[in-house]
Motif scaffolding. Structure first.
Motif: not given
Length: 389
Positions: A352-370
């Motif tokens: 997020r600090k780099e200006g990107f979207i970073a969101i958790k996902t219900h599909y995978n506890p270690l998944g990042i939507k970005s």
């Protein structure tokens, strides 16, 4: 009914009885799956939100009744429900459905014994909600659902053939959903998108289109809540959401291409390796923020057994609304970089600090939507590891 040992359970505000059977399978004399309780709880919330949005009495079809638990709970636990039609081709199931309707002292719940597709075709335009929750694939019933569904209705669809939709078995997915899957780290999301895309294309022949209100992949099944709209122009516009996901096995880059027959890149723009493609599938939104927020409010108002679990899932899906398609598995990337994974929340902050979207996902506890590319993610990971060492 005297032939079986009877089991009695309570789910939500509803009690039902059915023959006791060792294993949950289609061989049971009357089908009841306790593992689908949260599915039914979420369905009650979604249908209640839909009913309030429509602001009228709604009629519901439970296409595969089994013990009757789903249809009976809908009548018993949702406000503003008119007639509920419970269908099952099994005579034994019909007996238990009638018994359980009486057990809950309900009226306006009708039991039918028909082939599922024929039943929908006989009842064209009669339902505000059609719930398709089969044992296996919903694919054979979706054409009849498209024919039957009325304007501004809700279509609820469950698929339990996740091995096909996720790409473990490619041919069955092509055969059942006219789509090529790919088994990646985000294959459950791809599966949801294949299912939504298949429904959209199937309904389009009837000049009907979908709006995905909520979707989730949980344990052994996938579930979609789709509002059905009507009109040729609107349907044509909706089909602009159909496309492909292309994935690079070598560097984990992924990209999307909109259009059913548009040109698709074959070469990875990052590393030059060959791309593999999944689709056609739905690339539009698969979560609706406003609808899910209303479901969360309903969950807080209603007494449902899995409230904590259901609210947890709904909040995850809410965060995912409007997020980009696919996600990165942190461990997969760290493995390719031969580094240890940093703390998950720390990595989210750094992205997020780099200006990107970073969101958790219900599909995978270690998944990042970005919206970050794979090279951006890798560099942020390396920088984060360097900072904490």
């Amino acid at each position: 009914m005297e032939d079986y040992k009877i089991k009695r359970i309570e789910e939500g505000l509803t009690k039902i009885e059915f023959p006791e059977f060792e294993k949950v399978s289609s061989d049971a004399p009357v089908f009841y799956n306790p593992h689908m309780e949260m599915n039914r709880d979420l369905s009650i919330l979604a249908i209640q939100v839909f009913q309030k949005e429509q602001d009228r009495e709604i009629n519901i079809c439970d296409l595969f009744g089994g013990s009757g638990i789903r249809g009976i709970r809908y009548k018993n636990e949702i406000d503003g429900v008119g007639e509920v039609s419970i269908n099952d081709i099994s005579e034994t199931a019909n007996e238990y459905e009638r018994h359980n309707i009486e057990l809950n002292e309900l009226s306006d719940v009708e039991v039918y014994q028909h082939d599922a597709s024929m039943f929908l075709r006989m009842k064209r335009g009669e339902f505000d909600v059609i719930d398709i929750d089969p044992f296996g694939t919903p694919s054979p019933f979706l054409d009849s659902a498209g024919y039957c569904a009325r304007r501004n209705s809700l279509l609820c669809v469950t698929a339990t053939d996740t091995s096909a939709l996720c790409g473990t078995y490619k041919e069955p997915c092509i055969r059942k959903y006219n789509s090529k899957p790919y088994k990646s780290e985000y294959c459950h999301e791809t599966g949801i998108r294949i299912l939504a895309g298949f429904v959209a294309l199937t309904l389009s022949k009837y000049a009907k289109c979908i709006e995905v209100k909520m979707s989730h992949s949980t344990e052994h099944y996938m579930r979609l809540y789709l509002e059905i709209k009507k009109g040729s122009k609107r349907t044509d516009e909706s089909l602009n959401n159909i496309g492909y996901i292309s994935h690079c096995k070598n560097c984990l880059h992924r990209q999307t291409s909109l259009g059913l027959a548009s040109p698709i890149d074959d070469t990875c723009p990052v590393c030059g390796e060959k791309l593999v493609h999944a689709g056609p599938l739905w690339l539009g939104d698969i979560q609706n923020k406003e609808f899910i927020q209303k479901m969360i409010l309903e969950a807080e108002n209603k007494k449902i057994n899995s409230e904590k679990e259901a609210l947890k899932l709904l909040n995850k899906c809410l965060i995912e609304a409007e997020a980009p398609a696919t996600f990165y598995d942190v461990h997969s990337i760290c493995k390719s970089l031969k580094i240890s994974a940093p703390k998950f929340d720390l990595l989210l902050d750094e992205i997020r600090k780099e200006g990107f979207i970073a969101i958790k996902t219900h599909y995978n506890p270690l998944g990042i939507k970005s919206d970050a590319g794979i090279k951006d993610i890798e560099q942020i990971l390396l920088n984060t590891i360097e900072k904490i060492q």
